[in-house]
Enzyme design. Structure first.
Site, PDB file in Angstrom:
ATOM      1  N   LYS A  59       0.832  -1.206   0.000  1.00  0.00           N
ATOM      2  CA  LYS A  59       0.000   0.000   0.000  1.00  0.00           C
ATOM      3  C   LYS A  59       0.871   1.263   0.000  1.00  0.00           C
ATOM      4  O   LYS A  59       0.610   2.206  -0.755  1.00  0.00           O
ATOM      5  CB  LYS A  59      -0.930  -0.005   1.219  1.00  0.00           C
ATOM      6  CG  LYS A  59      -2.027  -1.054   1.160  1.00  0.00           C
ATOM      7  CD  LYS A  59      -2.799  -1.104   2.471  1.00  0.00           C
ATOM      8  CE  LYS A  59      -3.877  -2.169   2.455  1.00  0.00           C
ATOM      9  NZ  LYS A  59      -4.625  -2.229   3.733  1.00  0.00           N
ATOM     10  N   SER A  75      -0.631   0.798   5.969  1.00  0.00           N
ATOM     11  CA  SER A  75      -0.858  -0.044   7.140  1.00  0.00           C
ATOM     12  C   SER A  75      -1.877  -1.115   6.789  1.00  0.00           C
ATOM     13  O   SER A  75      -2.731  -0.924   5.921  1.00  0.00           O
ATOM     14  CB  SER A  75      -1.371   0.805   8.318  1.00  0.00           C
ATOM     15  OG  SER A  75      -1.469   0.023   9.497  1.00  0.00           O
ATOM     16  N   ASP A  76      -1.764  -2.239   7.477  1.00  0.00           N
ATOM     17  CA  ASP A  76      -2.734  -3.312   7.279  1.00  0.00           C
ATOM     18  C   ASP A  76      -2.866  -4.101   8.572  1.00  0.00           C
ATOM     19  O   ASP A  76      -1.923  -4.182   9.360  1.00  0.00           O
ATOM     20  CB  ASP A  76      -2.304  -4.248   6.140  1.00  0.00           C
ATOM     21  CG  ASP A  76      -3.443  -5.157   5.714  1.00  0.00           C
ATOM     22  OD1 ASP A  76      -4.339  -4.674   5.001  1.00  0.00           O
ATOM     23  OD2 ASP A  76      -3.464  -6.333   6.121  1.00  0.00           O
ATOM     24  N   GLN A  77      -4.051  -4.663   8.760  1.00  0.00           N
ATOM     25  CA  GLN A  77      -4.303  -5.459   9.957  1.00  0.00           C
ATOM     26  C   GLN A  77      -4.980  -6.765   9.565  1.00  0.00           C
ATOM     27  O   GLN A  77      -5.932  -6.772   8.779  1.00  0.00           O
ATOM     28  CB  GLN A  77      -5.193  -4.705  10.936  1.00  0.00           C
ATOM     29  CG  GLN A  77      -5.413  -5.447  12.254  1.00  0.00           C
ATOM     30  CD  GLN A  77      -6.283  -4.645  13.198  1.00  0.00           C
ATOM     31  OE1 GLN A  77      -7.491  -4.572  13.014  1.00  0.00           O
ATOM     32  NE2 GLN A  77      -5.666  -4.023  14.192  1.00  0.00           N
ATOM     33  N   ALA A 112       0.454  -4.142  10.795  1.00  0.00           N
ATOM     34  CA  ALA A 112       1.733  -3.802  10.159  1.00  0.00           C
ATOM     35  C   ALA A 112       1.702  -2.362   9.667  1.00  0.00           C
ATOM     36  O   ALA A 112       0.653  -1.850   9.265  1.00  0.00           O
ATOM     37  CB  ALA A 112       2.009  -4.747   9.003  1.00  0.00           C
TER      38      ALA A 112
END
Length: 199
Positions: A59, A75-77, A112
């Site tokens: 991203k 960011s990613d979850q 992250a």
């Protein structure tokens, strides 16, 4: 890689998440928002941690290609239930299924973060895992929660900043906003490393 300090670079959040946008506003920095347009499908055999790390960086890189002079946050979850990734449910039925599977379990929310600036060559990533113990929820509790909160855009259907906190027994984290979707302690650290001055 590192870069020389400069407060003149624009800041861009590479995310369409309203939760991340609201969190980033807490830092008092002006920023733009751009959707990264990244396919979030897990790769075969990919662990939840690896998935979150890969997507956060993808991203940030995707948006940094559009804004090469800017400092870009990605960011990613991913909710990690015994090694299985649980993403955003999207529907009521899938949310019910997720919460039934998580009741009485400890789930690790792998959050992250990546910060990228193409022009300076800066690129750094961190992981902020959050261990969450769910209560042994009954079906009626799950239904009441989902009807009230409608957390269909939240990884693992758990919206802890709202009524979802009532579903939980315990949260273990060293970065309090990580569970909401953007670990601000780590974000501040990486933005400083990228050369931005924070208030």
């Amino acid at each position: 890689m590192s870069t020389s300090p400069s407060s003149s670079r624009a800041l861009v959040l590479g995310s369409t998440s309203r939760y991340r946008r609201e969190l980033l506003q807490r830092l008092g920095l002006p920023f733009d928002v751009l959707g990264p347009g990244v396919d979030e499908t897990p790769l075969a055999g990919e662990t939840p941690e690896a998935l979150a790390r890969r997507l956060a960086l993808a991203k940030a890189r995707a948006v940094a290609r559009q804004r090469p002079a800017a400092v870009v946050i990605g960011s990613d979850q991913v909710a990690d239930l015994n090694g299985e990734p649980l993403g955003k449910p999207g529907t009521h039925e899938r949310a019910v299924e997720q919460l039934r599977r998580m009741r009485g379990q400890t789930v690790v929310f792998q959050t992250a973060l990546s910060v990228v600036c193409h022009e300076s060559g800066f690129e750094a990533s961190e992981l902020a895992p959050v261990r969450v113990r769910f209560r042994d929820l009954d079906d009626a509790e799950i239904e009441r929660y989902l009807r009230a909160e409608k957390p269909y855009d939240c990884a693992g259907s758990a919206k802890s900043e709202g009524l979802g906190i009532a579903l939980l027994e315990r949260i273990d984290s060293d970065d309090p906003t990580a569970l909401i979707g953007l670990p601000l302690i780590r974000t501040c650290r990486l933005l400083r490393a990228a050369g931005l001055r924070l208030p």
